[in-house]
Design an enzyme around this catalytic site. Structure first.
Site, PDB file in Angstrom:
ATOM      1  N   TYR A 153       0.855  -1.206   0.000  1.00 41.17           N
ATOM      2  CA  TYR A 153       0.000   0.000   0.000  1.00 41.17           C
ATOM      3  C   TYR A 153       0.879   1.239   0.000  1.00 41.17           C
ATOM      4  CZ  TYR A 153      -3.219   3.606   1.658  1.00 41.17           C
ATOM      5  OH  TYR A 153      -3.971   4.746   1.772  1.00 41.17           O
ATOM      6  N   GLU A 241      -3.436   7.764  -3.869  1.00 41.90           N
ATOM      7  CA  GLU A 241      -3.448   6.484  -3.161  1.00 41.90           C
ATOM      8  C   GLU A 241      -3.326   5.342  -4.167  1.00 41.90           C
ATOM      9  OE1 GLU A 241      -7.149   4.968  -1.503  1.00 41.90           O
ATOM     10  OE2 GLU A 241      -6.150   4.664   0.412  1.00 41.90           O
TER      11      GLU A 241
END
Ligand code: GDP
Ligand code: MN
Length: 440
Positions: A153, A241
């Site tokens: 991530y 993101e």
């Protein structure tokens, strides 16, 4: 105690779900702001990324099942990934009202892409981040699938508590990052970036290492991280993101997903990006409100709120709740409101069949009440208002050392503004065309 507005406003929650909450303490509850956010679909964000040297898969966008089939053939890839384009995350685990499970599908057969796209386009996809009924899918992304050997991530956020950008990463990607933050906080790594100095090589390298990229992959990941940061700055993003930020068995670091949020105040210098704004998921009334620069969010009650300032708007919604009513909307006129906007706002509110009464609650500290009064009276005259209207125009008196904000037009007698509306009401005989106007 959570505010009643917080409890009720599903839409607001949905918007907030699209925002980075990773760095915010969980106990903070819902924050409401009057901002409109630019929303881009994944394919648009990925285009920006690839234009700036960030590695994404080859892809096409399709509006129909036959276009998706054609795109799959044209890609000529070993495997294809088909992805529903909606603004919410969690699509992989989502469900369509066509019965199809999963908003992300992998297949080796282009024909299957056509069949799957048929069950996606035109149907609603419900995920953890959408309202219960889901969001209608208008487009799908048809991309070359790559094998993923590891999912991490990575996000870059503009974080208030750090007064600037922060890199956030976790070696545990591809999953709901908030769950990782709750269960394994030690697996969340942060690098605060000095916006003047920019990202340092050592920071990008350290993040790549923390994400678990080894050997030559470490430099590659660090290079991608720097490119993502440069993009973040260049496009005035508040969030980039990438989940998953993955690696392939062939040794490539790839951004498999993309979500970018933007700073609306930068619209003036990001015209090309803002022109891509995908408003298809907004309510038409919200789009109409945005045209007049009104901050409008539809709610499911029947009392329209017409307020200036997000704080007062929230408080007004709360007062309605506490008195057993339900607000039909959240409308913040803001401080610099013009008479024409007041008129348009009324037009919007009265065109909503849910609205059975209108409550105007204006604090004259940041607007001139005469503007509001004139706008309301013009609207009353021209729109044949059919519902009761309750108006409170409070004018702040400005003492030299008082807490009140000065009036915009200091020379005006503050009380005149209210009298002004009252006079209009009487002179125009508005009471005849509406069931009731009440001035508080
Ligand atoms: P989200 O569920 O809305 O976050 O959509 P993602 O784009 O993140 O896709 C969900 C999951 O599908 C990812 O976490 C991956 O595990 C998987 N996925 C997406 N693209 C690919 C791909 O090209 N190859 C493989 N093997 N898996 C993929
Ligand atoms: Mn994802």
């Amino acid at each position: 105690m959570a505010s009643p507005v917080a409890a009720q406003a599903g839409k607001l929650l949905r918007r907030l779900a699209l925002r980075p909450r990773l760095l915010a303490p969980r106990s903070q509850g819902v924050q409401l702001t009057s901002r409109r956010w630019l929303n881009l679909q994944e394919y648009q964000s990925k285009k920006l990324m690839s234009d700036n040297g960030v590695r994404v898969q080859r892809f096409f966008v399709a509006n129909t099942a036959s276009e998706a089939l054609e795109a799959a053939k044209r890609l000529n890839a070993k495997e294809i990934v088909l992805k529903a384009q909606i603004l919410a995350g969690g699509r992989g685990k989502g469900v369509f009202n066509s019965g199809l499970k999963g908003g992300v599908h992998l297949t080796k057969d282009p024909k299957v892409v056509g069949q799957l796209a048929k069950q996606m386009i035109g149907y609603n996809l419900a995920t953890k981040q959408t309202p219960k009924e889901g969001v209608k899918v208008n487009k799908v992304m048809v991309a070359e699938a790559l094998d993923i050997s590891r999912e991490t991530y990575l996000a870059i956020l503009m974080d208030r508590s750090c007064n600037g950008p922060v890199l956030v990463g976790s070696p545990q990607g591809g999953v709901d990052i908030e769950e990782v933050a709750a269960s394994n906080p030690e697996l969340i790594f942060k690098e605060q970036i000095d916006i003047f100095e920019g990202i340092k090589d050592s920071q990008a390298q350290r993040m790549a290492e923390n994400l678990g990229f080894l050997g030559p992959l470490k430099n590659q990941a660090a290079d991608q991280i720097k490119k993502l940061y440069n993009l973040f700055l260049k496009i005035d993003a508040t969030q980039v993101e990438v989940n998953p930020f993955g690696e392939t068995p062939e040794g490539q670091v790839v951004c498999f997903d993309a979500k970018i949020n933007f700073d609306d105040n930068a619209e003036f210098r990001q015209k090309d990006i803002f022109a891509m704004d995908d408003k298809s998921e907004n309510e038409p009334i919200e789009n109409e409100a945005a045209r007049y620069d009104l901050k409008y969010i539809g709610l499911d009650g029947n009392i329209a709120c017409f307020v200036n300032g997000a704080g007062l708007a929230m408080a007004t919604c709360d007062i309605i709740f506490l008195n057993g009513g339900k607000p039909a909307n959240f409308l913040d006129l803001g401080g610099g409101v013009k008479e024409a906007q007041v008129y348009q706002a009324f037009k919007l509110l009265t065109s909503d069949p849910k609205v059975e009464a209108i409550l105007v609650n204006i604090f004259g500290g940041i607007v001139n009440c005469a503007i509001i009064a004139n706008g309301i009276t013009k609207a009353c005259r021209e729109l044949e208002l059919k519902v009761p209207l309750v108006v409170r125009l409070e004018v702040a008196l400005h003492g030299k050392h008082g807490w009140c904000m000065p009036l915009r037009q200091e020379t005006e007698n503050p009380n005149r503004n209210i009298t002004h509306l009252r006079k209009y009401v009487i002179h125009q005989n508005l009471n005849q065309c509406v069931p009731g106007i009440f001035l508080l």
